[in-house]
Design a protein around this motif. Structure first.
Motif, PDB file in Angstrom:
ATOM      1  N   ALA A  56       0.790  -1.232   0.000  1.00  0.00           N
ATOM      2  CA  ALA A  56       0.000   0.000   0.000  1.00  0.00           C
ATOM      3  C   ALA A  56       0.821   1.281   0.000  1.00  0.00           C
ATOM      4  O   ALA A  56       0.247   2.368  -0.090  1.00  0.00           O
ATOM      5  N   GLY A  57       2.138   1.190   0.134  1.00  0.00           N
ATOM      6  CA  GLY A  57       2.937   2.400   0.273  1.00  0.00           C
ATOM      7  C   GLY A  57       2.821   3.362  -0.888  1.00  0.00           C
ATOM      8  O   GLY A  57       2.802   4.582  -0.700  1.00  0.00           O
ATOM      9  N   VAL A  58       2.743   2.831  -2.110  1.00  0.00           N
ATOM     10  CA  VAL A  58       2.636   3.686  -3.292  1.00  0.00           C
ATOM     11  C   VAL A  58       1.184   4.038  -3.590  1.00  0.00           C
ATOM     12  O   VAL A  58       0.846   5.199  -3.813  1.00  0.00           O
ATOM     13  N   VAL A  59       0.306   3.057  -3.573  1.00  0.00           N
ATOM     14  CA  VAL A  59      -1.047   3.312  -4.060  1.00  0.00           C
ATOM     15  C   VAL A  59      -1.939   4.001  -3.041  1.00  0.00           C
ATOM     16  O   VAL A  59      -2.946   4.602  -3.417  1.00  0.00           O
ATOM     17  N   VAL A  60      -1.603   3.942  -1.760  1.00  0.00           N
ATOM     18  CA  VAL A  60      -2.405   4.653  -0.759  1.00  0.00           C
ATOM     19  C   VAL A  60      -1.716   5.964  -0.379  1.00  0.00           C
ATOM     20  O   VAL A  60      -2.202   7.051  -0.678  1.00  0.00           O
TER      21      VAL A  60
ATOM     22  N   GLY B 227       0.302  -1.149 -14.015  1.00  0.00           N
ATOM     23  CA  GLY B 227      -0.206   0.155 -14.396  1.00  0.00           C
ATOM     24  C   GLY B 227       0.917   1.039 -14.902  1.00  0.00           C
ATOM     25  O   GLY B 227       1.899   0.579 -15.498  1.00  0.00           O
ATOM     26  N   THR B 228       0.808   2.338 -14.668  1.00  0.00           N
ATOM     27  CA  THR B 228       1.868   3.273 -15.044  1.00  0.00           C
ATOM     28  C   THR B 228       3.114   2.971 -14.219  1.00  0.00           C
ATOM     29  O   THR B 228       3.049   2.917 -12.988  1.00  0.00           O
ATOM     30  N   VAL B 229       4.224   2.805 -14.866  1.00  0.00           N
ATOM     31  CA  VAL B 229       5.463   2.487 -14.170  1.00  0.00           C
ATOM     32  C   VAL B 229       6.101   3.794 -13.708  1.00  0.00           C
ATOM     33  O   VAL B 229       6.587   4.587 -14.516  1.00  0.00           O
ATOM     34  N   LEU B 230       6.098   4.012 -12.405  1.00  0.00           N
ATOM     35  CA  LEU B 230       6.585   5.278 -11.856  1.00  0.00           C
ATOM     36  C   LEU B 230       8.103   5.344 -11.818  1.00  0.00           C
ATOM     37  O   LEU B 230       8.694   6.409 -12.010  1.00  0.00           O
ATOM     38  N   ASN B 231       8.750   4.205 -11.558  1.00  0.00           N
ATOM     39  CA  ASN B 231      10.211   4.144 -11.511  1.00  0.00           C
ATOM     40  C   ASN B 231      10.620   2.785 -12.064  1.00  0.00           C
ATOM     41  O   ASN B 231      10.605   1.780 -11.347  1.00  0.00           O
ATOM     42  N   PRO B 232      10.967   2.713 -13.344  1.00  0.00           N
ATOM     43  CA  PRO B 232      11.199   1.403 -13.982  1.00  0.00           C
ATOM     44  C   PRO B 232      12.249   0.550 -13.280  1.00  0.00           C
ATOM     45  O   PRO B 232      12.051  -0.654 -13.096  1.00  0.00           O
ATOM     46  N   GLU B 233      13.359   1.139 -12.890  1.00  0.00           N
ATOM     47  CA  GLU B 233      14.417   0.344 -12.267  1.00  0.00           C
ATOM     48  C   GLU B 233      13.980  -0.171 -10.898  1.00  0.00           C
ATOM     49  O   GLU B 233      14.255  -1.313 -10.538  1.00  0.00           O
ATOM     50  N   GLN B 234      13.300   0.660 -10.159  1.00  0.00           N
ATOM     51  CA  GLN B 234      12.833   0.226  -8.842  1.00  0.00           C
ATOM     52  C   GLN B 234      11.788  -0.868  -8.965  1.00  0.00           C
ATOM     53  O   GLN B 234      11.798  -1.848  -8.206  1.00  0.00           O
ATOM     54  N   LEU B 235      10.878  -0.739  -9.911  1.00  0.00           N
ATOM     55  CA  LEU B 235       9.867  -1.773 -10.124  1.00  0.00           C
ATOM     56  C   LEU B 235      10.536  -3.073 -10.555  1.00  0.00           C
ATOM     57  O   LEU B 235      10.187  -4.163 -10.071  1.00  0.00           O
ATOM     58  N   ARG B 236      11.495  -2.969 -11.445  1.00  0.00           N
ATOM     59  CA  ARG B 236      12.237  -4.155 -11.865  1.00  0.00           C
ATOM     60  C   ARG B 236      12.871  -4.838 -10.661  1.00  0.00           C
ATOM     61  O   ARG B 236      12.809  -6.061 -10.510  1.00  0.00           O
ATOM     62  N   GLY B 237      13.441  -4.047  -9.765  1.00  0.00           N
ATOM     63  CA  GLY B 237      14.068  -4.614  -8.580  1.00  0.00           C
ATOM     64  C   GLY B 237      13.079  -5.285  -7.655  1.00  0.00           C
ATOM     65  O   GLY B 237      13.372  -6.338  -7.068  1.00  0.00           O
ATOM     66  N   GLN B 238      11.894  -4.707  -7.494  1.00  0.00           N
ATOM     67  CA  GLN B 238      10.880  -5.339  -6.661  1.00  0.00           C
ATOM     68  C   GLN B 238      10.459  -6.689  -7.222  1.00  0.00           C
ATOM     69  O   GLN B 238      10.279  -7.662  -6.488  1.00  0.00           O
ATOM     70  N   VAL B 239      10.292  -6.750  -8.543  1.00  0.00           N
ATOM     71  CA  VAL B 239       9.899  -8.012  -9.176  1.00  0.00           C
ATOM     72  C   VAL B 239      11.018  -9.045  -9.029  1.00  0.00           C
ATOM     73  O   VAL B 239      10.772 -10.205  -8.665  1.00  0.00           O
ATOM     74  N   GLU B 240      12.246  -8.638  -9.287  1.00  0.00           N
ATOM     75  CA  GLU B 240      13.373  -9.574  -9.161  1.00  0.00           C
ATOM     76  C   GLU B 240      13.517 -10.060  -7.723  1.00  0.00           C
ATOM     77  O   GLU B 240      13.770 -11.256  -7.481  1.00  0.00           O
ATOM     78  N   GLY B 241      13.360  -9.150  -6.771  1.00  0.00           N
ATOM     79  CA  GLY B 241      13.493  -9.549  -5.377  1.00  0.00           C
ATOM     80  C   GLY B 241      12.399 -10.507  -4.952  1.00  0.00           C
ATOM     81  O   GLY B 241      12.653 -11.485  -4.238  1.00  0.00           O
TER      82      GLY B 241
ATOM     83  N   VAL C  67      12.279  -9.089 -16.597  1.00  0.00           N
ATOM     84  CA  VAL C  67      11.053  -8.436 -16.148  1.00  0.00           C
ATOM     85  C   VAL C  67      10.431  -7.668 -17.313  1.00  0.00           C
ATOM     86  O   VAL C  67      11.094  -6.849 -17.958  1.00  0.00           O
ATOM     87  N   LEU C  68       9.164  -7.940 -17.575  1.00  0.00           N
ATOM     88  CA  LEU C  68       8.439  -7.315 -18.676  1.00  0.00           C
ATOM     89  C   LEU C  68       7.212  -6.606 -18.122  1.00  0.00           C
ATOM     90  O   LEU C  68       6.529  -7.128 -17.232  1.00  0.00           O
ATOM     91  N   PHE C  69       6.907  -5.429 -18.659  1.00  0.00           N
ATOM     92  CA  PHE C  69       5.804  -4.617 -18.153  1.00  0.00           C
ATOM     93  C   PHE C  69       4.652  -4.600 -19.153  1.00  0.00           C
ATOM     94  O   PHE C  69       4.846  -4.318 -20.343  1.00  0.00           O
ATOM     95  N   ALA C  70       3.458  -4.900 -18.663  1.00  0.00           N
ATOM     96  CA  ALA C  70       2.259  -4.686 -19.477  1.00  0.00           C
ATOM     97  C   ALA C  70       1.984  -3.181 -19.575  1.00  0.00           C
ATOM     98  O   ALA C  70       2.390  -2.403 -18.711  1.00  0.00           O
ATOM     99  N   ASP C  71       1.315  -2.783 -20.621  1.00  0.00           N
ATOM    100  CA  ASP C  71       1.022  -1.366 -20.863  1.00  0.00           C
ATOM    101  C   ASP C  71      -0.410  -1.082 -20.420  1.00  0.00           C
ATOM    102  O   ASP C  71      -1.363  -1.267 -21.182  1.00  0.00           O
ATOM    103  N   THR C  72      -0.571  -0.669 -19.162  1.00  0.00           N
ATOM    104  CA  THR C  72      -1.902  -0.358 -18.636  1.00  0.00           C
ATOM    105  C   THR C  72      -1.841   0.931 -17.831  1.00  0.00           C
ATOM    106  O   THR C  72      -0.765   1.423 -17.488  1.00  0.00           O
TER     107      THR C  72
ATOM    108  N   GLY D 171      -5.036   4.350  -9.035  1.00  0.00           N
ATOM    109  CA  GLY D 171      -3.730   4.542  -8.425  1.00  0.00           C
ATOM    110  C   GLY D 171      -3.154   5.894  -8.753  1.00  0.00           C
ATOM    111  O   GLY D 171      -3.645   6.604  -9.641  1.00  0.00           O
ATOM    112  N   PRO D 172      -2.082   6.296  -8.064  1.00  0.00           N
ATOM    113  CA  PRO D 172      -1.465   7.587  -8.349  1.00  0.00           C
ATOM    114  C   PRO D 172      -0.876   7.616  -9.753  1.00  0.00           C
ATOM    115  O   PRO D 172      -0.025   6.793 -10.101  1.00  0.00           O
ATOM    116  N   LEU D 173      -1.360   8.541 -10.568  1.00  0.00           N
ATOM    117  CA  LEU D 173      -0.923   8.696 -11.963  1.00  0.00           C
ATOM    118  C   LEU D 173      -1.035   7.400 -12.749  1.00  0.00           C
ATOM    119  O   LEU D 173      -0.298   7.162 -13.696  1.00  0.00           O
ATOM    120  N   GLY D 174      -1.951   6.528 -12.351  1.00  0.00           N
ATOM    121  CA  GLY D 174      -2.203   5.294 -13.094  1.00  0.00           C
ATOM    122  C   GLY D 174      -1.426   4.091 -12.620  1.00  0.00           C
ATOM    123  O   GLY D 174      -1.474   3.034 -13.262  1.00  0.00           O
TER     124      GLY D 174
END
Length: 925
Positions: free
Chosen positions: A692-696, A804-818, A861-866, A871-874
């Motif tokens: 919830a840290g990002v979306v809330v 959804g909208t990827v706010l920080n691509p590298e950070q999101l990639r890291g969350q998925v990898e972790g 890591v691959l991102f869908a386009d949604t 959420g904040p900014l999608g």
């Protein structure tokens, strides 16, 4: 003796048997971390005369006259060592607790050491990153960038704390010195899985010099609570006391000693004399529900304590259906049935649970603690001890890993009791053994799945029968059970569904919140069954899933099609894209796999190859409300102060929060100062869990920043109108833009000083966590299985995510990898093992195998386009979700490779070997 530490001469007097790590920290060198105190994790690594050593197993007396260099001695945030700079821009960290040790080791590697990194770094564990980012740092790959003013969202900006983390300067929970004497707390644990204290004698312990108090159940405040924390405390059963005369698992608190140092406190614990009445114990979920079984909480009631059936040891249950499952299965063209089991998994966060508490000059209780939920801790501490919440302050600095394990109240209550009793500053820090033996684990589950389908592969029946071991206490035992059979069932369209689920008390180690919150265990079973159904029907696994997954407009049904829900599609749906992306990646060439020792995988007859996929859905926020109240204020010089309650533990919310504010206010992230997770200085936040840290909090911050932008522009327009002869209509005509140096109105710039001359400029925002959206993940793997030994090697790992909208691509990639790496661990290696009396036998990293750098495949890591309007900014959340589909994808690939279905996690070598041996003996594969 004299030593040089980071360029400073120290004269020290080590205690007998003291190690270098504790000596350094006793002298304020907080860049050295405690992860295991057994030489297993590397968080404490320092250089002694240029040679890396684990300071937790290096006798302090051996460094007499030598030079010690920690991460802080390698470089500073202003002048970092090249390795530190590389780790900052890669970025080779998430929570960062392991990073100080990693950079020290990496600083010594020459070309040969870098090439052989899987050996040279085997002594440094990282629980968060999945190691790809660490390897990028070693290779000098920069993945972060600077953002232009007002354009931070969508860029891979670095974490604000990056340079402090890599140089060992970032403060974690216990990285603070106090001038007054610090007392330490140690706990005497129960030697029995079930017992009642007849009597307890603390005389000898109290007589030991240096002991200030011995706390027993006679000191308990008499208020029942749950260690599990949620926005509504009614979500969890009241079944726990600070100190209880009835002991329900091995290691449970019997007494707590407060002394001058840990050694004295532990010695005093051994002097406490206890007369136990040993009670019958039960360690099996089926036996626990039988008539006549020992009752763990038989003295409690369903109504008052929120325990479903105390007389059956059942803390929660769900039995519901839509349609006739038995009838639908009877006429189905194809059916599949199986029972899958999952083991206990330790969160294994490198920073252990810890709290330091004291009374401030105003007489208020202050707790500095490693928690994901500071406000919820404050409120429950106040309730249990009868304190006004305004007289309690809880502070969480950067936390060294959480994964749900720090959504518990495990140390704060004892420290509070000790502080109130002694009036002194008291610290309680879990050992690594404590983390394995008394901290809650992931819930072990047994999940039976039955599926039915017609001839073309359309599901006609779905039955999930789940039983989970919540252990001795029900913290999260209700929520995990309901969540585990929610999205795991709702993700598939099926006219007939049934769910039977029970959460059961046993005299085992308690279970708790863990990444995915129960979904990972049930998704393992459901996705394995779907794979088997595809084989039964002769349909490709991806095609079968495409045919049956929910699509926009479908109701999200678990057992009741008319159930009210706040889950919304809102036009954001990327599951179809995720399936396509993973299918395409698996059809491509096999990626190069570094350091594949042993037989040649492609042409050795001993190796069998297979491919597997699995999918998962998860709500983007927890149900029943998740609240965030935030503020954004303009400061002199064009900086912005953000107040937000969300704790940072590698989830990356702090970075995204700076991006959201900087984007809305036309500035750069480095001008945004985040003040967080302190109940005195920021407003209420439910906590950093449930993704919830990002979306809330992020949505609340975006709203506050936009509101402040409106206030800035309004004030600037008023200033320009007041000092120019133009008419009001003329003033409104020019373009208005918020810039880093002020607000530009036409060709005039109104500076921050002029803006603030009219008074403070601050805006507030809030979000209540509803309505919620759905996020999707699809994982695909190709594996090789070594038949003679049962070894499973992941040759390709790919995950597509609908974030959804990827706010920080590298950070999101890291969350998925972790998340994927943590799931690989619980799929192939990790298990907290208990014997038949509830004793934990895997109580150290060397017996509990957290994956090393050589064990984790690199996940593409691959991102869908949604774009999700909720959420904040999608954006959607994406920290828990990546964990859930990994285990079934690997299990399905193993099934594809060897023709035998795995039903139990982890799939260790011995279990896979036995599976193959049994199949061979039976004339199978």
């Amino acid at each position: 003796m004299r030593i040089e530490v980071d360029g400073t001469e120290l004269e020290v007097a080590p205690q007998p048997g003291q190690v270098l790590r504790t000596l350094l920290r006793d002298h304020g060198v907080t860049s050295v971390k405690k992860g295991c105190d057994a030489g297993d994790c590397g968080a404490c690594t320092v250089l002694v005369d240029g040679v890396p050593v684990h300071s937790c197993i290096t006798p302090a007396h051996r460094v007499d006259g030598r030079t010690v260099t920690t991460a802080a001695g390698l470089g500073t945030p202003e002048d970092p060592h090249p390795v530190q700079r590389a780790f900052a821009v890669a970025p080779g960290f998430q929570c960062g607790f392991c990073t100080a040790g990693l950079v020290v080791t990496a600083s010594t590697l020459d070309a040969a050491g870098l090439a052989d990194r899987h050996r040279t770094l085997k002594g440094n564990l990282c629980r968060c990153t999945g190691y790809r980012a660490v390897e990028d740092a070693l290779d000098g790959v920069a993945n972060t960038t600077c953002a232009s003013a007002g354009q931070a969202v969508g860029t891979s900006v670095a974490a604000p704390a990056a340079m402090r983390i890599v140089t060992g300067q970032e403060e974690y929970t216990l990285d603070v010195r106090r001038t007054e004497a610090l007392l330490h707390l140690a706990v005497l644990g129960s030697p029995h899985p079930h017992a009642r204290i007849r009597s307890i004698d603390t005389t000898a312990a109290l007589a030991l010099p240096g002991v200030h108090a011995v706390l027993t159940h006679h000191d308990d405040p008499g208020v029942l609570f749950s260690t599990g924390r949620h926005e509504s405390r009614l979500d969890d059963p009241d079944d726990t006391r600070v100190l209880d005369p009835v002991l329900r698992f091995r290691g449970q608190r019997v007494a707590a000693v407060v002394a001058d140092d840990v050694r004295t406190a532990e010695r005093a614990c051994a002097l406490v004399r206890v007369d136990y009445e040993v009670l019958p114990s039960v360690h099996d979920v089926d036996a626990a529900r039988l008539p006549g079984a020992p009752l763990l909480h038989g003295d409690k009631t369903a109504a008052e304590h929120r325990i479903a059936e105390p007389a059956r040891n059942v803390v929660a249950s769900l039995h519901g259906a839509t349609g006739d499952v038995e009838g639908a299965l009877a006429v189905a063209a194809a059916t599949v049935e199986g029972t899958w089991t999952t083991g206990r998994v330790s969160h294994a966060a490198l920073e252990t649970h810890a709290t330091r508490g004291w009374v401030d000059p105003d007489g208020r209780l202050v707790l500095r603690t490693a928690t994901q939920v500071p406000f919820l801790v404050r409120d429950e501490i106040a309730r249990v001890f009868g304190l006004d919440p305004a007289r309690v302050r809880v502070v969480a600095k950067r936390v060294g890993g959480g994964f749900g394990g720090k959504q518990e109240l495990l140390t704060e209550d004892l420290v509070t009791l000790a502080v109130l009793r002694t009036g002194r500053t008291v610290q309680y820090e879990f050992s690594r053994r404590d983390e394995f033996t008394i901290a809650p684990t992931r819930h072990p589950m047994r999940v039976r799945v039955r599926l039915g389908a017609d001839a073309d592969g359309t599901l006609t029946a779905l039955h999930v029968d789940q039983t989970m071991d919540t252990g001795a206490y029900g913290n999260h035992g209700i929520g995990v059970m309901f969540h585990s059979v929610s999205e795991s069932v709702a993700v598939y369209r099926c006219p007939v569904k049934r769910v039977d689920a029970e959460s059961v008390y046993t005299n085992n180690l308690p279970s708790g919140a863990f990444r995915g919150y129960g979904l990972g265990q049930v998704v393992f079973a459901v996705e394995s069954a779907m794979d088997e159904l595809a084989r039964e029907l002769g349909i490709a696994p991806v095609a079968l899933r495409r045919r049956n997954v929910v699509v926009p407009g479908d109701p999200l049904v678990v057992t009741d099609p008319d159930e009210e829900t706040d889950l919304r599609w809102e036009g954001s749906y990327g599951l179809d894209q995720c399936l396509d992306l993973v299918e395409g990646a698996l059809a491509g060439p096999l990626p190069t796999v570094p350091r594949m020792d042993g037989p040649v995988l492609d042409d050795s007859p001993d190796w069998s190859h297979g491919t597997g996929v699995a999918l998962a859905a998860i709500a983007t926020m927890p149900p029943r409300g998740h609240h965030a109240h935030v503020s954004v204020e303009l400061l002199p010089g064009g900086r912005y102060r953000v107040g937000v309650g969300t704790a940072e533990f590698g989830n990356g919310t702090t970075t995204v929060h700076t991006q959201l504010v900087a984007t809305a206010l036309g500035t750069t992230p480095d001008r945004v100062d985040v003040h967080q997770s302190d109940t005195d200085t920021v407003r209420h936040d439910t906590g950093a869990f449930g993704s919830a840290g990002v979306v809330v909090a992020g949505r609340a911050l975006d709203a506050a920043a936009r509101a402040l932008r409106d206030d800035l522009t309004a004030r600037a327009l008023a200033i320009v109108a007041a000092r120019t002869p133009r008419t009001a209509s003329g003033v409104l005509g020019p373009a208005v833009a918020v810039e880093p140096e002020g607000v530009r109105v036409g060709d005039e710039l109104v500076g921050h000083g002029e803006l603030l001359a009219g008074g403070p400029l601050v805006a507030h925002g809030s979000h209540d966590g509803t309505p919620r959206s759905l996020a999707f993940t699809v994982h695909g793997v190709r594996v090789a299985v070594h038949r003679p030994t049962g070894e499973v090697r992941v040759l390709q790992s790919v995950q597509a995510v609908d974030a959804g909208t990827v706010l920080n691509p590298e950070q999101l990639r890291g969350q998925v990898e972790g998340g994927a790496a943590q799931a690989v661990g619980s799929t192939l290696y990790e298990e907290v093992v208990l014997d038949d009396t509830g004793r934990v036998t895997t109580d150290a990293f060397r017996s509990y195998r957290v994956p090393k750098i050589s064990d984790v495949p690199r996940t593409e890591v691959l991102f869908a386009d949604t774009h999700d309007p909720l959420g904040p900014l999608g954006a959607k959340s994406m920290s828990e979700a990546p964990y859930n589909p990994v285990a079934p994808a690997i299990a399905n690939a193993v099934r594809d490779a060897v023709g035998v279905r795995p039903y139990r996690l982890p799939m260790t070598r011995d279990r896979v070997w036995a599976l193959l041996a049994d199949a061979t003996d039976a004339g199978g594969a």
